[in-house]
Design a protein around this motif. Structure first.
Motif, PDB file in Angstrom:
ATOM      1  N   LYS A 324       0.854  -1.183   0.000  1.00 28.57           N
ATOM      2  CA  LYS A 324       0.000   0.000   0.000  1.00 28.57           C
ATOM      3  C   LYS A 324       0.892   1.236   0.000  1.00 28.57           C
ATOM      4  N   PRO A 325       0.403   2.339  -0.546  1.00 28.31           N
ATOM      5  CA  PRO A 325       1.239   3.551  -0.620  1.00 28.31           C
ATOM      6  C   PRO A 325       1.812   3.965   0.725  1.00 28.31           C
ATOM      7  N   GLU A 326       0.998   3.827   1.795  1.00 28.59           N
ATOM      8  CA  GLU A 326       1.464   4.273   3.108  1.00 28.59           C
ATOM      9  C   GLU A 326       2.495   3.318   3.719  1.00 28.59           C
ATOM     10  N   LYS A 327       2.631   2.103   3.152  1.00 25.55           N
ATOM     11  CA  LYS A 327       3.600   1.137   3.664  1.00 25.55           C
ATOM     12  C   LYS A 327       4.821   1.002   2.756  1.00 25.55           C
ATOM     13  N   ASN A 354       4.159  -0.294  -5.435  1.00 33.33           N
ATOM     14  CA  ASN A 354       2.876   0.057  -4.836  1.00 33.33           C
ATOM     15  C   ASN A 354       1.766  -0.420  -5.773  1.00 33.33           C
ATOM     16  N   ASN A 449      -0.935  -1.006  14.605  1.00 31.01           N
ATOM     17  CA  ASN A 449       0.037   0.022  14.253  1.00 31.01           C
ATOM     18  C   ASN A 449       1.107   0.179  15.325  1.00 31.01           C
ATOM     19  N   SER A 456       9.325   3.173  12.391  1.00 32.86           N
ATOM     20  CA  SER A 456       9.055   4.490  11.809  1.00 32.86           C
ATOM     21  C   SER A 456      10.313   5.189  11.353  1.00 32.86           C
ATOM     22  N   GLU A 459      11.353   4.980   7.486  1.00 32.71           N
ATOM     23  CA  GLU A 459      10.688   5.697   6.404  1.00 32.71           C
ATOM     24  C   GLU A 459      11.450   6.946   6.033  1.00 32.71           C
TER      25      GLU A 459
END
Length: 460
Positions: A324-327, A354, A449, A456, A459
């Motif tokens: 997914k884009p956020e991952k 993605n 989460n 974190s 990223e």
């Protein structure tokens, strides 16, 4: 003359014994050095060298051909018959060869320096041959040795004294970033490789960055691994950043991940502290490769995977992971570090796409709705948050295990495996897994989460 030559031979014997090189080999090396250095200085000369170790005698002789006297007599290789009769034997005649002894202390400085240089080269080559023979079988072994010199602050190597005048080096790429090793102190090192006898540098290369070193620490630090109850099936490492290890238990009552992590993270923390507080992640091994790919990506949940099998034995699988884009950034990691670790762990060429990129490439892939084979126990009220990984710089807590929770986990796992057995087609396994929300400790995570916030900093 005799005393200086005798002392020279005595030193040769001592050197041979110290370097554990056969004495005859050292004798041949010094003979070769003397002859070559002498001839280099006097190209037209002839020299022979005799060394007797028992009597500790060294005899250097220059050879002269007996000739009729003439104007351009070569003083380095010829002698007139008249001079030969005067200096050597009255029976000398043209065609004979006379020999003149030379004390090594009387040789010119240039010859002495040449002998030293050639002999050092010869003895280093012979020493490296012996080291290569003795140390090659020990590649992969971990030894404890003293740091002789550390030039890592200037981009150089760490020189390690291995004893018996043998040294190894740990180049920059085999060091743990930012780790300070002090000269005079002993540390553990993995023997990475042993170079051939032609090497000019230290022949033994050492490492603290190799994944094999972490495997050694885990084996020595966790009895269940050493005893074979738990097995390390795969390990990947980016030194100073992260190690990821996949484990499996050979006893149903022993949970592999929980035992390796230890109560409150105690076991994995002690390992991490030995590698400059590097993060160590522990995941469950799966014989089913597709499931293992999903496990390897944890804590990041993925959308799907595509696997291309290799065409030849030399090729690797090609694994495409859809995120997914956020991952996406989480899976890539800083400068692609996570991709490199995944590639090592999966023994495959890995790429991360993605969903949009996969769609643009018209990539066919199997969807994965949810697959969490290992979930730490839910945080108790007022307690620390659970973790499936450890970062040495943070005092994160880990799940504790007791008989009740283990029995629940075992039953839950058996139920899951039973349900999976109904899926005969391997392509359908993820559909089944999506329906089974398997919790390793028979509880649901409070917030999935939570596990990811430990990542974190990956990223970009």
């Amino acid at each position: 003359m005799a005393n200086s030559n005798k002392q020279f031979v005595h030193n040769i014997i001592a050197l041979a014994d110290e370097r554990k090189i056969p004495r005859d080999t050292v004798v041949d090396s010094i003979k070769d050095a003397i002859i070559k250095a002498y001839v280099k200085e006097y190209p037209e000369s002839n020299v022979e060298v005799e060394i007797d170790l028992n009597n500790e005698s060294l005899i250097i002789k220059t050879l002269f051909n007996v000739v009729e006297d003439y104007d351009d007599l070569n003083d380095y290789s010829e002698i007139s018959v008249e001079d030969a009769k005067k200096e050597y034997s009255k029976d000398s005649k043209v065609g004979d060869v006379v020999k003149k002894e030379v004390d090594i202390s009387e040789l010119e400085t240039s010859i002495i320096n040449g002998i030293k240089q050639l002999f050092k080269h010869n003895i280093t080559s012979e020493s490296n041959k012996q080291i290569f023979s003795d140390w090659t079988p020990r590649v992969g072994e971990v030894i404890n040795a003293e740091v002789e010199r550390n030039d890592s602050d200037h981009g150089g190597s760490v020189v390690v004294n291995l004893g018996n005048e043998i040294f190894g080096s740990m180049p920059k790429n085999e060091q743990i970033p930012d780790e300070k090793l002090l000269p005079g102190k002993k540390y553990n090192f993995l023997i990475k490789s042993v170079k051939s006898q032609a090497s000019k540098d230290f022949p033994i290369t050492l490492s603290r960055a190799d994944s094999g070193y972490v495997k050694y620490l885990l084996t020595e630090g966790i009895p269940e691994i050493k005893e074979g109850i738990i097995e390390i099936k795969a390990i990947a490492r980016s030194a100073g950043f992260r190690t990821k290890v996949a484990v499996i238990s050979h006893q149903a009552s022993v949970p592999a991940v929980g035992v390796v992590i230890g109560s409150g993270g105690s076991r994995i923390k002690s390992i991490s502290e030995q590698i400059n507080n590097e993060r160590i992640e522990v995941i469950e091994w799966e014989d089913n490769y597709k499931r293992f790919v999903v496990n390897a990506c944890l804590p990041a949940e993925i959308v799907g995977i595509s696997i291309e099998e290799p065409e030849t034995e030399e090729d690797k699988r090609e694994v495409t992971i859809i995120a997914k884009p956020e991952k996406f950034a989480l899976l890539i990691g800083k400068k692609g570090a996570n991709v490199k670790i995944l590639s090592q762990l999966l023994n495959a060429d890995v790429r991360i796409l993605n969903e949009q990129e996969a769609e643009e490439d018209q990539l066919k892939y199997e969807k994965v709705e949810a697959h969490v084979p290992y979930q730490p126990r839910q945080r108790r009220e007022g307690g620390d948050r659970p973790r499936g990984t450890f970062h040495g710089n943070n005092n994160h807590a880990f799940p504790r295990y007791d008989n009740a929770s283990m029995n629940g986990a075992k039953k839950s796992k058996e139920d899951l495996l039973s349900s999976l057995s109904s899926f005969g087609n391997q392509n359908d396994i993820f559909a089944g897994l999506a329906k089974e929300k398997y919790n390793y400790n028979n509880v649901q995570r409070e917030n999935k989460n939570e596990t990811e916030d430990n990542y974190s900093d990956d990223e970009e």
